[in-house]
Design a protein around this motif. Structure first.
Motif, PDB file in Angstrom:
ATOM      1  N   VAL A   1       0.833  -1.205   0.000  1.00  0.00           N
ATOM      2  CA  VAL A   1       0.000   0.000   0.000  1.00  0.00           C
ATOM      3  C   VAL A   1       0.868   1.255   0.000  1.00  0.00           C
ATOM      4  CG1 VAL A   1      -1.719   1.296   1.305  1.00  0.00           C
ATOM      5  CG2 VAL A   1      -1.914  -1.190   1.125  1.00  0.00           C
ATOM      6  N   VAL A   2       1.877   1.306   0.861  1.00  0.00           N
ATOM      7  CA  VAL A   2       2.732   2.487   0.948  1.00  0.00           C
ATOM      8  C   VAL A   2       3.482   2.716  -0.359  1.00  0.00           C
ATOM      9  CG1 VAL A   2       4.735   3.475   2.131  1.00  0.00           C
ATOM     10  CG2 VAL A   2       2.956   2.325   3.446  1.00  0.00           C
ATOM     11  N   GLY A   3       3.956   1.655  -0.978  1.00  0.00           N
ATOM     12  CA  GLY A   3       4.700   1.788  -2.227  1.00  0.00           C
ATOM     13  C   GLY A   3       3.851   2.253  -3.390  1.00  0.00           C
ATOM     14  N   ASN A   4       2.544   1.993  -3.348  1.00  0.00           N
ATOM     15  CA  ASN A   4       1.664   2.381  -4.447  1.00  0.00           C
ATOM     16  C   ASN A   4       0.999   3.734  -4.240  1.00  0.00           C
ATOM     17  OD1 ASN A   4       1.112   0.154  -6.669  1.00  0.00           O
ATOM     18  ND2 ASN A   4       1.479  -0.916  -4.727  1.00  0.00           N
ATOM     19  N   LEU A   5       1.049   4.256  -3.037  1.00  0.00           N
ATOM     20  CA  LEU A   5       0.415   5.541  -2.748  1.00  0.00           C
ATOM     21  C   LEU A   5       1.489   6.501  -2.235  1.00  0.00           C
ATOM     22  CD1 LEU A   5      -2.816   4.226  -0.961  1.00  0.00           C
ATOM     23  CD2 LEU A   5      -2.516   4.809  -3.379  1.00  0.00           C
ATOM     24  N   PRO A   6       2.163   7.205  -3.123  1.00  0.00           N
ATOM     25  CA  PRO A   6       3.333   8.006  -2.716  1.00  0.00           C
ATOM     26  C   PRO A   6       3.013   9.192  -1.818  1.00  0.00           C
ATOM     27  CG  PRO A   6       2.779   8.415  -5.021  1.00  0.00           C
ATOM     28  CD  PRO A   6       1.930   7.266  -4.579  1.00  0.00           C
ATOM     29  N   HIS A   7       1.778   9.650  -1.770  1.00  0.00           N
ATOM     30  CA  HIS A   7       1.447  10.823  -0.954  1.00  0.00           C
ATOM     31  C   HIS A   7       0.852  10.445   0.407  1.00  0.00           C
ATOM     32  CE1 HIS A   7       2.235  13.331  -4.417  1.00  0.00           C
ATOM     33  NE2 HIS A   7       1.402  12.606  -5.141  1.00  0.00           N
ATOM     34  N   LEU A   8       0.711   9.177   0.670  1.00  0.00           N
ATOM     35  CA  LEU A   8       0.099   8.745   1.925  1.00  0.00           C
ATOM     36  C   LEU A   8       1.028   9.016   3.100  1.00  0.00           C
ATOM     37  CD1 LEU A   8      -2.631   7.336   2.537  1.00  0.00           C
ATOM     38  CD2 LEU A   8      -1.354   5.196   2.730  1.00  0.00           C
ATOM     39  N   ALA A   9       0.448   9.531   4.200  1.00  0.00           N
ATOM     40  CA  ALA A   9       1.233   9.854   5.397  1.00  0.00           C
ATOM     41  C   ALA A   9       0.891   8.946   6.573  1.00  0.00           C
ATOM     42  CB  ALA A   9       1.026  11.309   5.793  1.00  0.00           C
ATOM     43  N   TYR A  10      -0.344   8.423   6.638  1.00  0.00           N
ATOM     44  CA  TYR A  10      -0.769   7.536   7.724  1.00  0.00           C
ATOM     45  C   TYR A  10      -1.497   6.341   7.127  1.00  0.00           C
ATOM     46  CZ  TYR A  10       0.194  11.287  11.066  1.00  0.00           C
ATOM     47  OH  TYR A  10       0.807  12.249  11.816  1.00  0.00           O
ATOM     48  N   LEU A  11      -1.178   5.181   7.642  1.00  0.00           N
ATOM     49  CA  LEU A  11      -1.863   3.955   7.239  1.00  0.00           C
ATOM     50  C   LEU A  11      -2.235   3.179   8.494  1.00  0.00           C
ATOM     51  CD1 LEU A  11      -2.869   1.959   5.130  1.00  0.00           C
ATOM     52  CD2 LEU A  11      -0.556   0.984   5.034  1.00  0.00           C
ATOM     53  N   ASP A  12      -3.528   3.027   8.720  1.00  0.00           N
ATOM     54  CA  ASP A  12      -4.029   2.295   9.895  1.00  0.00           C
ATOM     55  C   ASP A  12      -3.452   2.857  11.199  1.00  0.00           C
ATOM     56  OD1 ASP A  12      -5.486   0.685   8.204  1.00  0.00           O
ATOM     57  OD2 ASP A  12      -3.915  -0.847   8.073  1.00  0.00           O
ATOM     58  N   LYS A  13      -3.553   4.153  11.369  1.00  0.00           N
ATOM     59  CA  LYS A  13      -3.181   4.847  12.606  1.00  0.00           C
ATOM     60  C   LYS A  13      -1.681   4.848  12.883  1.00  0.00           C
ATOM     61  CE  LYS A  13      -7.605   3.970  14.897  1.00  0.00           C
ATOM     62  NZ  LYS A  13      -8.273   3.456  16.113  1.00  0.00           N
ATOM     63  N   ARG A  14      -0.882   4.436  11.902  1.00  0.00           N
ATOM     64  CA  ARG A  14       0.568   4.479  12.061  1.00  0.00           C
ATOM     65  C   ARG A  14       1.174   5.406  11.029  1.00  0.00           C
ATOM     66  NH1 ARG A  14       3.018  -1.289  11.666  1.00  0.00           N
ATOM     67  NH2 ARG A  14       4.836   0.032  11.274  1.00  0.00           N
ATOM     68  N   PRO A  15       2.018   6.332  11.451  1.00  0.00           N
ATOM     69  CA  PRO A  15       2.640   7.234  10.473  1.00  0.00           C
ATOM     70  C   PRO A  15       3.633   6.480   9.590  1.00  0.00           C
ATOM     71  CG  PRO A  15       3.612   7.564  12.637  1.00  0.00           C
ATOM     72  CD  PRO A  15       2.458   6.612  12.831  1.00  0.00           C
ATOM     73  N   ILE A  16       3.800   6.979   8.387  1.00  0.00           N
ATOM     74  CA  ILE A  16       4.744   6.394   7.433  1.00  0.00           C
ATOM     75  C   ILE A  16       6.032   7.213   7.497  1.00  0.00           C
ATOM     76  CG2 ILE A  16       5.159   5.846   5.012  1.00  0.00           C
ATOM     77  CD1 ILE A  16       2.095   5.697   4.675  1.00  0.00           C
ATOM     78  N   MET A  17       7.091   6.616   8.026  1.00  0.00           N
ATOM     79  CA  MET A  17       8.360   7.308   8.190  1.00  0.00           C
ATOM     80  C   MET A  17       9.158   7.259   6.885  1.00  0.00           C
ATOM     81  SD  MET A  17       7.735   8.214  11.171  1.00  0.00           S
ATOM     82  CE  MET A  17       9.262   9.041  11.591  1.00  0.00           C
ATOM     83  N   PRO A  18      10.151   8.146   6.728  1.00  0.00           N
ATOM     84  CA  PRO A  18      10.931   8.184   5.477  1.00  0.00           C
ATOM     85  C   PRO A  18      11.611   6.848   5.141  1.00  0.00           C
ATOM     86  CG  PRO A  18      11.300  10.179   6.734  1.00  0.00           C
ATOM     87  CD  PRO A  18      10.493   9.283   7.609  1.00  0.00           C
TER      88      PRO A  18
END
Length: 332
Positions: free
Chosen positions: A183-200
């Motif tokens: 999911v993170v790799g396909n959505l480059p602008h996403l910042a949160y996924l399931d209440k967890r932030p996406i770190m660099p």
């Protein structure tokens, strides 16, 4: 409860709202036992409607309100959105905990949705209506029946402003391999996924994994860590250079400071000595005006003969004693 004009006025009174419909911008209909919306046409200036915790099965009776911004319909019995009206100003829509199996009908609302919550429904795959809301920033699809991750990602990629996404509780989450990386790799602008932030680091690893698998992900991880180390070292060098540019005080500066301090102390001492000499002159002038031993002493001076005994001169003390003796002789 059946909604009528009178029941709406009672609700307004109960919540300290205006009895005149067009003066209200908020309407509280939550937990009122309503099974059908009605008589809302006069409330043309509403911006927020709370109609949660009721028994609504459809949105029939909801008029097209031009200023409505937030609509809360969670915990009802909605099964369809076919009667969804045109709400061009709608930004927030809550449809959690209903019985929806499709979003068909929502695309005709002309809404500019930014937040849409659909958790706790029976959605299985008919999500095409989401593509009509490119301004979505928060989307909650958790606890549904979504099982096709490829179709879901195809739809979500058409939401360029999406920042927060909730998918937990769906079959596709447990079935998909490396769900979070995918999911993170396909959505480059996403910042949160399931209440967890996406770190660099997670972002770099996930995007590399989508492109080249585990080997690329491992390489990207190492490269990111090395880049982080180099950036930290560069910051430390910059701080050391800034610290080196701050010159310590030299011996000449210390001597100058000491000379200035001595001059200041000397000036202070001169001022003090001049003030003390003026005090002495004042005392001598005052002493010259003291009464002689034979002159009568004023009664005010006799009022407290012991108050300044230590400061009186011997001549003044003897004069006061002689005056007291003379007064005693006259009285006798």
């Amino acid at each position: 409860m059946q909604m009528t004009a009178a029941s709406l006025r009672d609700i307004c009174r109960r919540h300290d709202l205006f009895v005149t419909p067009e003066l209200n911008d908020t309407l509280y209909l939550g937990s009122s036992g309503i099974f059908k919306l009605a008589c809302l046409e006069p409330y043309v200036n509403l911006k927020t409607i709370f109609a949660d915790n009721n028994s609504l099965e459809s949105l029939e009776g909801l008029p097209p309100l031009p200023h409505l911004t937030c609509l809360y319909l969670h915990q009802n019995s909605l099964r369809s959105l076919a009667d969804f009206p045109a709400l061009p100003s709608l930004r927030v829509l809550s449809l959690c905990c209903n019985h929806l199996t499709s979003l068909s009908g929502l695309e005709g609302s002309n809404a500019r949705l930014e937040t849409l919550t659909l958790s706790g429904n029976h959605l299985a795959g008919d999500l095409d209506a989401l593509t009509t809301f490119p301004g979505l920033t928060t989307l909650d699809l958790s606890s549904n029946r979504l099982d096709d991750m490829d179709h879901l990602l195809c739809i979500l990629r058409q939401l360029p402003l999406l920042r927060a996404l909730y998918l937990s509780g769906n079959p596709c989450v447990t079935k998909a391999a490396a769900y979070r990386k995918r999911v993170v790799g396909n959505l480059p602008h996403l910042a949160y996924l399931d209440k967890r932030p996406i770190m660099p680091l997670e972002r770099a690893t996930a995007e590399a994994w989508v492109e080249g698998g585990e080997a690329a992900a491992s390489q990207a991880r190492g490269a990111h860590l090395e880049q982080t180390r180099l950036a930290r070292a560069a910051r430390q060098r910059s701080l050391r250079q800034q610290h080196a540019q701050v010159q310590p005080l030299s011996l000449d500066s210390d001597a100058m400071i000491s000379r200035d301090a001595m001059e200041a102390c000397h000036a202070t001492g001169v001022n003090r000595s001049s003030s003390s000499s003026s005090d002495v002159e004042y005392d001598e002038t005052q002493a010259s005006t003291e009464p002689e031993a034979d002159s009568p002493v004023p009664h005010t001076m006799m009022a407290h003969p012991c108050c300044h005994e230590q400061e009186m001169s011997p001549g003044l003390t003897s004069a006061i004693t002689a005056s007291q003796g003379m007064e005693t002789a006259i009285l006798m």
